[in-house]
Each structure stands twice: as C-alpha cells, then as structure tokens.
Design an enzyme around this catalytic site. Sequence first.
Site, mmCIF file in Angstrom:
data_model
loop_
_atom_site.group_PDB
_atom_site.id
_atom_site.type_symbol
_atom_site.label_atom_id
_atom_site.label_comp_id
_atom_site.label_asym_id
_atom_site.label_seq_id
_atom_site.Cartn_x
_atom_site.Cartn_y
_atom_site.Cartn_z
ATOM 1 C CE LYS A 34 8.633 5.646 0.857
ATOM 2 N NZ LYS A 34 7.252 5.781 0.463
ATOM 3 C CE1 TYR A 254 -3.526 -27.124 2.429
ATOM 4 C CE2 TYR A 254 -1.672 -25.649 2.019
ATOM 5 C CZ TYR A 254 -2.425 -26.437 2.888
ATOM 6 O OH TYR A 254 -2.066 -26.536 4.199
HETATM 7 C C1 LIG Z 1 7.539 11.141 -1.500
HETATM 8 C C2 LIG Z 1 8.386 10.020 -1.974
HETATM 9 N N1 LIG Z 1 9.593 10.278 -2.489
HETATM 10 C C3 LIG Z 1 10.407 9.296 -2.939
HETATM 11 C C4 LIG Z 1 10.013 7.982 -2.890
HETATM 12 C C5 LIG Z 1 10.934 6.920 -3.430
HETATM 13 O O1 LIG Z 1 10.313 6.313 -4.540
HETATM 14 P P1 LIG Z 1 11.030 5.100 -5.300
HETATM 15 O O2 LIG Z 1 11.110 3.988 -4.321
HETATM 16 O O3 LIG Z 1 10.106 4.782 -6.433
HETATM 17 O O4 LIG Z 1 12.348 5.610 -5.703
HETATM 18 C C6 LIG Z 1 8.749 7.665 -2.380
HETATM 19 C C7 LIG Z 1 8.316 6.268 -2.348
HETATM 20 O O5 LIG Z 1 7.208 5.883 -2.341
HETATM 21 C C8 LIG Z 1 7.920 8.709 -1.908
HETATM 22 O O6 LIG Z 1 6.705 8.449 -1.407
#
Ligand SMILES: Cc1ncc(COP(=O)(O)O)c(C=O)c1O
Length: 366
Positions: A34, A254
């Site tokens: 994602k 800055y």
């Molecule tokens: C429902 C869910 N599963 C798995 C993951 C993967 O988590 P990670 O990146 O900590 O492995 C996420 C990430 O936010 C998530 O929201």
Amino acid sequence: MRPLVAHIDLGALRHNYQLACRCAPQSRSVAVIKADAYGHGALECARALEADVPAFAVACIEEAISLREGGIKVPIVLLEGIFTADELALVDQYNFWISVHTEWQVAALLAFSPRQPIPVWMKVDSGMHRLGFSLDEAPDVWQRLVNAPQVTALHLMSHFATADAREGSYFNQQMTALTTLAESLDAPLCLANSPATLAWPIAHGDWNRPGVMLYGSDPLEEANEITRQLRPVMSLRSEIIALRELEEGEPVGYGGRWRASRRSKIAVVAAGYGDGYDRHAVDGTPVLVNGQRCAIAGKVSMDMLTVDVTDVPEAVIGSEVVLWGSASNGVVLPVDEVARYCDTISYTLLTGVLPRVPRRYHSAFA
Ligand SMILES: Cc1ncc(COP(=O)(O)O)c(C=O)c1O
C-alpha cells in the site's frame, strides 16, 4: 539534472520478502505494498515480487486497480475493504479480495450478487481499537458470512498494537483473545504485520502481512539476528553542490541554528523538505559523504540541506551524499536511524519522498 535520486534495489526487496517467508514458514506471506509500496513504487515492486508472492495487500481499490491495470495477476486484498457499496462491482470485475470491518460492509456484501464468491478477511478488533468487529460481535458476523454464497475463503483478521515492543503483555492479551475466538469458530487467521512476523511466531497464523520489513526497515524496538539481515531497498542519494569555509562562531542557514565551534567546512547538498526530507532533522542527523558518516548542520531548507564536512578533506562538489540507504562503497545508513533523529519513524520518511524525486530501479544495486 538535479542529482537527488531514490535508488530502489529490487534485489533487496526480494531478499527481504524471502526473509519474511523464512521467519513464518507455516504461514503464507502477503506482501503489503500500500501507499505506493511505502514510497518505493507499487507497480515496480509488485512486478519484482509477483513470481514469489501468493497475494499483495493494498489500502484501497484505487491502489488495487492500478496494479491490475499494470498487469499484476496474483490476488490483491483491500485491507480496509470497500469505502462505498458500488465498489463491490469493481471488486468482482477485478477479482479482488476484501476485508470487512464494519456492519454496512457486511450488509452491502450480502446484498450483492458477484459472478463468483469473493474471498473475505473479517476484521476483528482484538485491542488495536481502530477497525474491526468487537470480540462480542464477531461470532454472529462470522456465522452470517461463513455460509453466504457471496463469500469464500473466510478468514479472521486482526492487527497488533504493540508487536514491535519488547514487553509483551498487551500483545499476549490480544493473542489470547484471538486464539479463543478462532478456536470457537474454527477460523483460519491472518494476523502478523512485520514486527509480529519477526518476533512472535505464535502470531504467524495462516497468513501474515509484512510491510515495512520488505523495504529493509527494522520495526522492532530491539534488533535481532533476523532484522540484522534486512537490506535497505531505498537509497536516497544526492551530491554536494557547494562548499563554504566558516570561521569559528559563524552560523549556517535559517535562524542560524548551527554555529561553527571551530573553523569549519560546510557542504550544501541538493535535498530538502520539498523532496520529502524531514525538516525536523536536528543538528547531528547522520548522512554519508563519500561513504563516511557526517552530520547535518543547520535547519533543512526546501531544496537544500547543509552538512559539516570539516573532517572529510576529500569532500568536493559532486561528492556522493547518502541521506539514507547504502553508499557506493557499501556503507549503510539505516533509515530507522535517520528517523530517530527526526523524532519520527521510517514509515513516514519512506512514504514521504515526494514525486519530485526520481526513482531509479535496479535489480542488484551497489
Ligand atoms: C492491516 C495492516 N496489515 C499489515 C500492515 C503492515 O504493517 P508493517 O508495515 O508494520 O509490517 C499494515 C500497515 O500499516 C496494516 O495496516
């Protein structure tokens, strides 16, 4: 061309995915890609992993469709499910899997007639208190879904709040609740994120969901012998574009936050918060100049940052500067370490690299 480039090592991505699989050999590892694969480029990462993974996970249908349209054929699960009922037609058309975490999603699914049953992960709130059915509601929702003609391959899914922590009492509380529920329903489980994959074999379940570890970041409070084998996937590299000699007491940038405590040489580097580099980086935040550790001196600007290179006499205009990841000489600056100096986590640094920064893909990177 401006020298700032995010080099993406797809060989390291595959290595890290294999590490996740070796950590959880009885479980199937869905690769979480994602948020544009945590800033690394979802389609390129999916293509690099597709031959090895049983499924990919994304946050929403837009992310899933762009993978399908890009030619990705393996199952893709929507971790937050649908956001509106009319997305179910697209779920059916593109053969996506969905999670369901709330009543209206269940009602919409049960009112829908898909061409073929949809694989569903039913999300339970075991203690994260973000998404999911409560432990009390779960058995009833499960019974409605498990025999529904719209549904196949029903799994219980949950997410851990503290799997990264050394102290395990809250994790164990979540795990006990989930095990009890799963046993009573005879339900297969999908639980583990990266930290649970790495540190809690009891949580591996039928599916696990590693995300950040695939990109080489160590999510654990305390590194272990497995996390030490992770390889950085993104190396954010730029160059020195100017050099300055400062007298003792002279400030940089800055607000003049940093002041020379001796005669100093300051390098100006083409990277700033307009590229997604965190402007909360304090003086002393490490970078690699020609593979040698140096420190940020002065506030990060939009397009530039400044580094104290007094002790690197060979630093010249055009010298390589690594903001995180690996240098050409093989030295690694972990993104997790940079994140600590910015009072943040690797997830925000990696997802925060802006489109202005070109990604360059390598199958084996040096
Ligand atoms: C429902 C869910 N599963 C798995 C993951 C993967 O988590 P990670 O990146 O900590 O492995 C996420 C990430 O936010 C998530 O929201």
